[in-house]
Design an enzyme around this catalytic site. Structure first.
Site, PDB file in Angstrom:
ATOM      1  CB  CYS A  74      -0.874  -0.028   1.246  1.00  0.00           C
ATOM      2  SG  CYS A  74      -1.879   1.444   1.447  1.00  0.00           S
ATOM      3  CB  CYS A 187      -3.136   3.765  -5.603  1.00  0.00           C
ATOM      4  SG  CYS A 187      -4.437   2.920  -4.657  1.00  0.00           S
TER       5      CYS A 187
HETATM    6  N1  DGL Z   1      -4.100   0.594  -1.967  1.00  0.00           N
HETATM    7  C1  DGL Z   1      -3.676   1.723  -1.263  1.00  0.00           C
HETATM    8  C2  DGL Z   1      -2.454   2.412  -1.861  1.00  0.00           C
HETATM    9  O1  DGL Z   1      -1.631   1.786  -2.491  1.00  0.00           O
HETATM   10  C3  DGL Z   1      -4.673   2.721  -0.682  1.00  0.00           C
HETATM   11  C4  DGL Z   1      -6.108   2.704  -0.975  1.00  0.00           C
HETATM   12  C5  DGL Z   1      -6.918   3.412   0.129  1.00  0.00           C
HETATM   13  O2  DGL Z   1      -7.222   2.722   1.102  1.00  0.00           O
HETATM   14  O3  DGL Z   1      -7.192   4.613   0.023  1.00  0.00           O
HETATM   15  O4  DGL Z   1      -2.257   3.588  -1.669  1.00  0.00           O
END
Ligand code: DGL
Length: 283
Positions: A74, A187
């Site tokens: 993440c 993301c």
């Molecule tokens: N998947 C996450 C990232 O790489 C974040 C998504 C979220 O929860 O806002 O930033």
């Protein structure tokens, strides 16, 4: 040798492609994937709040899974809290996921790169500093796409190709209008839409992601030092998809578990079982 699991963590399904990529190259390792449904989405949260949530969650995860390596699959969690997590868990090796800005700025012919991420990632100085570090003469346009995170988490599985293409087009058009010729998917959720991004970006914009880089980093950590952290098993055992939150699991979680071939459990249930049967989860 170490047979403890490698633990992947994201706010939702975003890190699953990262987990699968690692598994394809390291099938002997046991993997635990944690989707922090209780705190989804991370993107709109303040850094201090998110850091607190992640430290509390990590304490629970360490207690129950005792992972040998943690992968923050993440970008938002990484730019916000990786440093604080490393400080709070000094003996636990952690790998973060940051936008693949280095190749994007270095390979931009127009000296214009784009980053697509959550509000938190785009607004964090860390992200733009990365660009300046590798190529100060390259302009970087950051766009936050919280609606795309929601789309992937809650709608993607039901959407057809036409709908998936429709949601990515405005973002690529925005970058194109800014003269950008390289775009970083900053993301992890956006990896689900990689094909659609590549379709919309062709032929003038290149799409970059960090999936292979993160996997290599985990492998390097496992192989680092005199004593390897690699397993001595022939294939991984007891993989899990673990979901946080007290409410019953929505049906979609079973579909994701099937799609990625991972047994599905709620963290709350595992904690309860572990109290009843000490040692069952913790290997
Ligand atoms: N998947 C996450 C990232 O790489 C974040 C998504 C979220 O929860 O806002 O930033």
């Amino acid at each position: 040798m170490n047979n403890q699991p490698v633990l992947f963590l994201d706010s939702g399904i975003g890190g699953l492609p990262y987990c699968r990529h690692f598994y394809m190259h390291n099938p002997a390792e046991t993997l635990v994937y944690v989707a922090d449904r209780a705190s989804f989405p991370y993107g709109p949260r303040e850094q201090g709040e998110l850091t607190g949530l992640l430290i509390t969650l990590m304490k629970r995860l360490v207690r129950i899974f005792n992972p040998k390596v943690v992968v923050l699959a993440c970008n938002t969690a990484t730019v916000s809290a990786l440093a604080a997590l490393r400080k709070a868990f000094p003996g636990l090796p952690m790998v973060g996921t940051v936008p693949a800005i280095k190749p994007a700025v270095l390979e931009s012919r127009q000296q214009r790169a784009g980053v697509l991420g959550t509000e938190r990632t785009i607004n964090d100085p860390y992200t733009m500093n990365l660009a300046a570090r590798y190529r100060p003469d390259c302009t970087v346009t950051g766009i936050a796409a919280p609606d795309l995170v929601e789309f992937v988490e809650h709608r993607y599985a039901l959407a057809d190709e036409v709908e998936r293409r429709r949601v990515v087009v405005p973002y690529i058009e925005g970058f194109r209008a800014a003269g950008v010729d390289t775009v970083v998917l900053g993301c992890t959720h956006f990896l689900f839409l990689l094909k659609e991004f590549q379709w919309a970006a062709a032929p003038d914009i290149g799409i970059y992601d960090s999936i292979a880089g993160v996997s290599h980093r985990v492998e390097a950590l496992l192989d680092r030092g005199e004593q390897t952290l690699r397993t001595n098993r022939r294939c991984g055992e007891a993989h899990l998809l673990v979901v946080t939150g007290a409410s019953p699991l929505e049906l979609s979680w079973q579909s994701w578990a099937d799609a990625f071939d991972l047994p599905l459990r709620r963290l709350e249930d595992l904690e309860h079982d572990a109290e009843v049967l000490p040692g069952r989860i913790h290997q």
